[in-house]
Design an enzyme around this catalytic site. Structure first.
Site, PDB file in Angstrom:
ATOM      1  N   ASP A  71      39.421  32.764  39.629  1.00 38.11           N
ATOM      2  CA  ASP A  71      37.980  32.688  39.430  1.00 38.11           C
ATOM      3  C   ASP A  71      37.285  31.987  40.589  1.00 38.11           C
ATOM      4  O   ASP A  71      37.735  30.934  41.070  1.00 38.11           O
ATOM      5  CB  ASP A  71      37.699  31.932  38.120  1.00 38.11           C
ATOM      6  CG  ASP A  71      36.222  31.784  37.848  1.00 38.11           C
ATOM      7  OD1 ASP A  71      35.556  32.814  37.674  1.00 38.11           O
ATOM      8  OD2 ASP A  71      35.737  30.635  37.815  1.00 38.11           O
ATOM      9  N   GLU A  74      38.103  36.292  43.013  1.00 34.48           N
ATOM     10  CA  GLU A  74      36.675  36.515  42.854  1.00 34.48           C
ATOM     11  C   GLU A  74      35.987  35.660  43.898  1.00 34.48           C
ATOM     12  O   GLU A  74      36.245  34.447  43.983  1.00 34.48           O
ATOM     13  CB  GLU A  74      36.183  36.110  41.462  1.00 34.48           C
ATOM     14  CG  GLU A  74      34.690  36.362  41.306  1.00 34.48           C
ATOM     15  CD  GLU A  74      34.034  35.555  40.198  1.00 34.48           C
ATOM     16  OE1 GLU A  74      32.918  35.899  39.801  1.00 34.48           O
ATOM     17  OE2 GLU A  74      34.618  34.550  39.754  1.00 34.48           O
TER      18      GLU A  74
END
Length: 613
Positions: free
Chosen positions: A259, A296
């Site tokens: 993330d 990401e």
């Protein structure tokens, strides 16, 4: 593994916790019989003790300097939540049946992102397993779980997790995840697990009591940054690297999606992400199958996915937000927030050719130049989507595309994702036009924290100027509204859209020109005036031609193609797909003047056996 409890069978267990600035650490066993045992400290600041009479089910805490009692930061299970004691499990007790599983090549993945808690009424791993056959029938071959590390309460997206090694108790805990991964592999499905290494959630986060896991050198949206490059950072990095290896080894996952790596601040000569990639490469060799890391990032920095031999970090792939933004701005006409940088068909055309849209140009939204070129990076390093948890859930009303665009635009967005030269990702329910929102939800226990999150969400939405009033993230009803309604998927237009997605995925797998992510064997032409984009792809003797109309009105266009005849194999405007009726002929050739319905696309295949350019 150097961190956490290590159960060795027949009652043997070694406990090891990093607390370099503490003068005394004791292990307090709570169940089955309470006792307090002093631990020894080594030169690196790890406290340890080895016992021969600890069985699975034992619960414990650490006592720090005779003052504080805390759960284990590397706990493998939190049976009573983030504030309760840690529990001993035997990860080797599970009997895996996936010995013949050799993984799935990254370039073949068709990814389905889901949130365990809202994917079914039960909200468990086992309930996910009961729907795997339906997903496989759709053509999905990879499941991506939003984070499942232990978070506070029973309602959370997962990005507030505070125990990276512990699997959420309300989802079914460690064994529940093992069962589901095992079942996925039995059905030929790969598994990606979303992990969060840029921050930990605010409730139940006791890492500061143990050591300098955070640094005030840098500030992030979540406060002090995780300490990846300051004093004591070696052991902090090891904590997260061992977490990744633990998930690969004990849960047999095939990839980790990391993330928001832009929230990992690290100026080291050997950046954490590079070190992590090296370790995962090494464990891949031991496992006998390729394991992947997917980032990401909103940096548009190609160094993240460049091989290490070319000066990059060596991460295998990344989510491509620019591709999403280009598609979304075109089909919705939204220009709020970061969509201010998008909206021209040329943006989508560049995303198709290169990946990043912003590769050094000035960004109005950021008020500075942004990104570098991704032209040289192969297509299989980019994962594209028209919806995901962030792009839906971070809207004030959590609206999916099905609630804000027409049915024709839903099919159009499906085509530009599933027939793209990149790896496609679907967000749960997208395939049948789920119309329930996906909202942001929490179940914290601290009233001041809850109020802070409420105000923070309102502040986030100001730049987008959405009319919808944000739902209260703490209310259970917000969570319940976010559940998918699986029973809708076969009725009415939901069933038509499901069949349409199935057809698209089938064509992607069947046609060689679509099956392999590839930016080299690709021609893209766009007309910003008519909003018509064409894309030709080829591999060996297979050639396809995709014609898309992003305009809100019918448009005329002439096509330029290699010589020969091109046969239509799918038309989104066809009445079969509940469209207004096909206007394009069944066979076309270069120079033909064509009329396209609004918000539609058609796919053609060359009848020639040889590729012509």
């Amino acid at each position: 593994m150097q961190i956490g409890p290590h159960y060795r069978a027949r009652g043997g267990c070694t406990f090891r916790v990093w607390a370099p600035l503490r003068n005394k650490v004791d292990l307090r066993i709570l169940l089955p019989e309470e006792r307090v045992l002093p631990m020894e400290k080594d030169a690196r600041g790890y406290w340890w003790i080895s016992l021969e009479d600890v069985l699975p089910g034992t619960t414990y805490r650490y006592r720090l300097d005779d003052k504080l009692e805390r759960p284990d930061p590397a706990s493998r299970f939190q049976p009573d939540g983030v504030h309760g004691p840690s529990g001993i499990i035997d990860p080797a007790a599970f009997r895996w049946d996936d010995g013949n599983w050799r993984g799935l090549p990254l370039e073949e993945m068709i990814i389905y992102e889901l949130h365990v808690g809202t994917f079914s009424p039960e909200g468990t791993f086992d309930a996910v397993s009961s729907r795997l056959d339906d997903l496989k029938d759709l053509g999905i071959n990879t499941i991506e779980f939003m984070p499942v590390a232990q978070f506070p309460g029973e309602r959370n997206w997962g990005y507030d997790g505070t125990y990276p090694f512990a699997i959420q108790n309300s989802y079914g805990g460690p064994e529940g995840l093992q069962r589901t991964v095992n079942e996925c592999h039995a059905k030929g499905l790969a598994v990606i697990l979303d992990v969060v290494y840029n921050h930990l959630g605010p409730e139940g986060n006791y890492l500061r009591d143990f050591g300098p896991y955070f640094t005030s050198k840098y500030k992030t949206p979540w406060g002090d940054a995780v300490n990846f490059d300051d004093a004591f950072s070696d052991e902090v990095r090891l904590f997260f690297i061992e977490n990744a290896l633990h998930l690969f080894c004990d849960y047999h996952v095939d990839a980790l999606r990391i993330d928001a790596v832009h929230g990992i601040v690290d100026t080291s000569a050997m950046p954490f992400l590079q070190e992590l990639a090296e370790k995962v490469d090494a464990i891949s060799s031991l496992c006998g199958r390729r394991l992947y890391l997917i980032a990401e990032s909103d940096l548009n920095d190609v160094r993240i996915i460049k091989p290490q031999k070319l000066g990059g970090f060596g991460i295998d792939a990344q989510w491509c937000d620019d591709y999403h933004h280009a598609v979304h701005a075109l089909i919705t006409n939204e220009r709020q927030g970061y969509y201010d940088d998008f909206g021209e068909l040329s943006h989508l055309a560049k995303a198709l050719r290169e990946g990043y849209v912003y590769s050094g140009q000035y960004s109005s939204f950021r008020r500075k130049r942004h990104g570098n070129s991704s032209l040289e990076r192969p297509a299989h390093q980019f994962i594209v989507f028209s919806q995901n948890h962030d792009q839906v859930g971070n809207r004030a009303g959590g609206e999916r595309l099905s609630s804000i665009v027409s049915f024709e635009s839903l099919k159009l967005s499906a085509g530009i994702i599933l027939l793209s030269p990149y790896i496609p990702l679907l967000f749960m329910g997208e395939e049948y036009g789920e119309d329930s929102p996906f909202l942001y939800f929490i179940s914290h226990s601290d009233p001041s924290l809850i109020e802070s999150i409420r105000e923070g969400r309102k502040e986030e939405f100001r730049e987008f100027m959405w009319d919808a009033k944000p739902y209260d993230p703490q209310e259970k009803e917000t969570f319940l509204r976010s559940r998918v309604h699986w029973g809708k998927r076969t009725s009415g237009k939901h069933g038509i859209l499901l069949a349409f997605y199935r057809q698209l995925i089938g064509l992607r797998k069947e046609l060689p020109a679509l099956a392999t992510p590839d930016k080299e064997s690709l021609d893209v032409e766009e007309n910003d005036y008519t909003k018509i984009l064409s894309m030709r792809r080829w591999k060996n003797s297979c050639q396809i031609f995709l014609l898309l109309n992003f305009s809100k009105s019918q448009q005329e266009t002439a096509v330029s193609l290699p010589e020969g005849l091109w046969v239509k194999i799918l038309d989104s405007a066809d009445e079969r797909w509940s469209g207004p009726g096909a206007m394009l002929p069944p066979i076309i050739k270069t120079g033909d003047e064509l009329t396209m319905p609004k918000e539609s696309f058609a796919l053609f295949r060359s009848t020639e056996t040889e590729r012509g350019k």
